[in-house]
Write an enzyme that holds these catalytic residues in place. Structure first.
Site, PDB file in Angstrom:
ATOM      1  N   LYS A   1       0.852  -1.195   0.000  1.00 33.14           N
ATOM      2  CA  LYS A   1       0.000   0.000   0.000  1.00 33.14           C
ATOM      3  C   LYS A   1       0.889   1.247   0.000  1.00 33.14           C
ATOM      4  O   LYS A   1       0.655   2.195  -0.751  1.00 33.14           O
ATOM      5  CB  LYS A   1      -0.884   0.024   1.242  1.00 33.14           C
ATOM      6  N   ASN A   2       1.937   1.234   0.818  1.00 32.05           N
ATOM      7  CA  ASN A   2       2.764   2.438   0.954  1.00 32.05           C
ATOM      8  C   ASN A   2       3.754   2.622  -0.195  1.00 32.05           C
ATOM      9  O   ASN A   2       4.531   3.571  -0.196  1.00 32.05           O
ATOM     10  CB  ASN A   2       3.482   2.426   2.309  1.00 32.05           C
TER      11      ASN A   2
ATOM     12  N   CYS B   1      -4.539  12.295  12.805  1.00 28.25           N
ATOM     13  CA  CYS B   1      -5.309  11.039  12.775  1.00 28.25           C
ATOM     14  C   CYS B   1      -5.123  10.398  14.152  1.00 28.25           C
ATOM     15  O   CYS B   1      -4.506  10.977  15.039  1.00 28.25           O
ATOM     16  CB  CYS B   1      -4.800  10.127  11.651  1.00 28.25           C
TER      17      CYS B   1
ATOM     18  N   ARG C   1       0.574  14.372  12.847  1.00 26.43           N
ATOM     19  CA  ARG C   1       0.952  14.149  11.441  1.00 26.43           C
ATOM     20  C   ARG C   1       1.173  15.476  10.679  1.00 26.43           C
ATOM     21  O   ARG C   1       0.538  15.746   9.658  1.00 26.43           O
ATOM     22  CB  ARG C   1      -0.097  13.303  10.728  1.00 26.43           C
TER      23      ARG C   1
ATOM     24  N   ASP D   1       4.975   0.431  11.886  1.00 24.91           N
ATOM     25  CA  ASP D   1       3.734  -0.170  11.371  1.00 24.91           C
ATOM     26  C   ASP D   1       3.556  -1.615  11.808  1.00 24.91           C
ATOM     27  O   ASP D   1       2.510  -2.211  11.549  1.00 24.91           O
ATOM     28  CB  ASP D   1       3.684  -0.092   9.837  1.00 24.91           C
TER      29      ASP D   1
ATOM     30  N   ARG E   1      -8.367  -0.522   4.384  1.00 34.64           N
ATOM     31  CA  ARG E   1      -7.548   0.531   3.768  1.00 34.64           C
ATOM     32  C   ARG E   1      -6.222  -0.023   3.295  1.00 34.64           C
ATOM     33  O   ARG E   1      -5.646   0.440   2.319  1.00 34.64           O
ATOM     34  CB  ARG E   1      -7.293   1.658   4.782  1.00 34.64           C
TER      35      ARG E   1
END
Ligand code: EPZ
Length: 417
Positions: free
Chosen positions: A22-23, A117, A122, A305, A397
């Site tokens: 995803k990243n 978030c 952030r 993560d 997500r």
């Protein structure tokens, strides 16, 4: 709002295939703004953030992006509106990644400030400072970043702190700035290298990605390219810990063990048995899991993560572990939910003390962010009884059909609509 229901007590056995990262796919999608020609991304994960980024790009003028068989074709013949609106950016902070490419492509951008978030404030000050050094004029007003810069010029830029998307934003802007740009104190994550590989395939002149400094010689134009997205190291690490926590025998294919050095070392240190091949990693049943302290740091150290997933694993270890989260200021929201399942975790600022050997019981819990959701699934896999995780959209997500993947290897996991 979807929920995920997990029944504990099953060992995971079998083989899973890691999806594209995803990243990595998100900056790659933003990079398609740098050319009017089609950019094809292969091994693209079918996750919600990709759909959101596609909507952001379509707002700007991208033709309808088709994601079929993990192939994503992006084409932005012209920029109709160089804007990323609040209602989209607030659902996905990574939308900030269009800022650099828009400046490079059309000399202007209006991007909503992402806002904070669950895991932290952030801020994007490092992105803005670096783009200003390339010559962009940037104002922040009414919740928007308003940037202009028709003649970006190469510069020497040292980031005050390592930022993954900050590095990516400036890399993309610099590809079409006049002259040489040297970026220092850059993020070194594999996703940075993956973006550099795509940009090079598009005709950019870029070297050093993944190391301490990245050198970019600006070019007039970039063209289309076909690029395979790098496998997701965080999804891989999540599955390895799912195998470990259930004492299972689980093999993850199509992954990059070389992108998980610190994680594999830590898992071995706490007693997880691993068989490592070129593009696959297998967790084998073994002795007891031991407690192990952890500090999250920028790559190549242990990634933030995977901190929540590791915390779940340590609740089942022998002994007490000290976890230090040094990247984000509020990334322990999952601890409260784990406590409701019987975990014994004390939080003090950036530190979490996790007592091992605590039997978990199934409960109704709530996901607060993408990786916290994964942590709660891991806890549910070993809890006595049933765990229902609310707000499953967090999972969607960044994890492609996670409940189908886990069911395939024996987990009792289902989605409740
Ligand atoms: C990327 O976020 C990842 N997201 C995150 O993954 C990951 O946790 C993070 O990097 C790790 O550093 C994507 O790649 C889309 P940062 P990013 O800029 O780039 C501070 C997931 O679960 N900072 O590297 O937003 C920041 O507050 C997500 O997949 C500033 O102060 O993170 C943080 O403390 C979560 N000013 C630290 O730096 C800035 O301008 C690292 O943030 C930028 C960042």
């Amino acid at each position: 709002m979807d929920k995920i229901r997990v029944k504990g007590g099953r060992r995971l056995e079998g083989t899973l295939v890691a999806s594209g990262a995803k990243n990595a796919v998100l900056p790659a999608m933003a990079a398609s703004l740098l050319t009017s020609e089609p950019v094809t991304l292969e091994n693209a994960p079918e996750v919600r953030d990709v759909t959101t980024m596609a909507r952001v790009l379509q707002r700007m003028g991208a033709s309808d992006t088709r994601l079929k068989d993990h192939r994503l074709i992006l084409e932005v013949p012209e920029i109709r509106a160089p804007e990323a609106p609040y209602e989209l950016v607030k659902t996905m902070r990574a939308s900030i990644l269009v800022l650099g490419p828009l400046l490079a492509r059309c000399g202007e951008a209006r991007v909503s400030l992402p806002g904070g978030c669950a895991i932290g404030a952030r801020p994007v000050n490092l992105h803005i400072a670096a783009l200003q050094k390339l010559g962009a004029r940037i104002e922040v007003e009414h919740g928007y970043i308003v940037a202009t810069g028709r003649d970006l010029r190469g510069a020497e830029i040292t980031f005050d702190a390592k930022t993954v998307t900050g590095t990516e934003n400036v890399m993309m802007a610099a590809t079409r700035a006049r002259g040489r740009t040297v970026l220092r104190n850059v993020a070194q994550e594999p996703e940075i290298e993956d973006l550099a590989a795509l940009l090079s395939a598009m005709g950019a002149r870029i070297s050093g990605a993944g190391g301490e400094a990245i050198v970019i010689e600006g070019v007039e134009k970039l063209h289309g390219a076909v690029h395979p997205v790098v496998p997701d190291r965080i999804e891989t690490g999540t599955f390895l810990m799912a195998g470990a926590i259930t004492r299972g025998d689980l093999r993850v294919e199509n992954c990059r063990p070389d992108h998980l050095g610190a994680v594999l070392e830590k898992l071995k240190e706490v007693g997880v048995r691993l068989a490592i091949e070129d593009r696959a990693i297998r967790v084998l049943p073994g002795g007891p899991i031991r407690a192990g302290n952890l500090v999250t740091l920028p790559y190549p150290a242990f990634p933030t993560d995977l901190q929540a997933q590791y915390m779940a694993l340590m609740t089942q270890a022998q002994g007490t572990s000290l976890i230090t989260e040094s990247i984000f200021e509020n990334r322990y929201m999952h601890a409260g939910e784990l406590r409701r399942m019987g975990a014994k975790i004390d939080i003090d600022g950036h530190s979490a003390v996790v007592q091992g050997g605590t039997p978990l019981t199934g409960a109704q819990v709530m996901a607060t962010d993408l990786r916290a959701s994964a942590c709660l699934i891991l806890a549910g896999l070993v809890a006595d009884g049933e765990t229902t995780i609310d707000r499953a959209y967090h999972l969607d997500r960044g994890y492609e059909r996670i409940e189908e993947k886990l069911r395939k290897v024996g987990a009792a996991v289902e989605r409740i609509h």
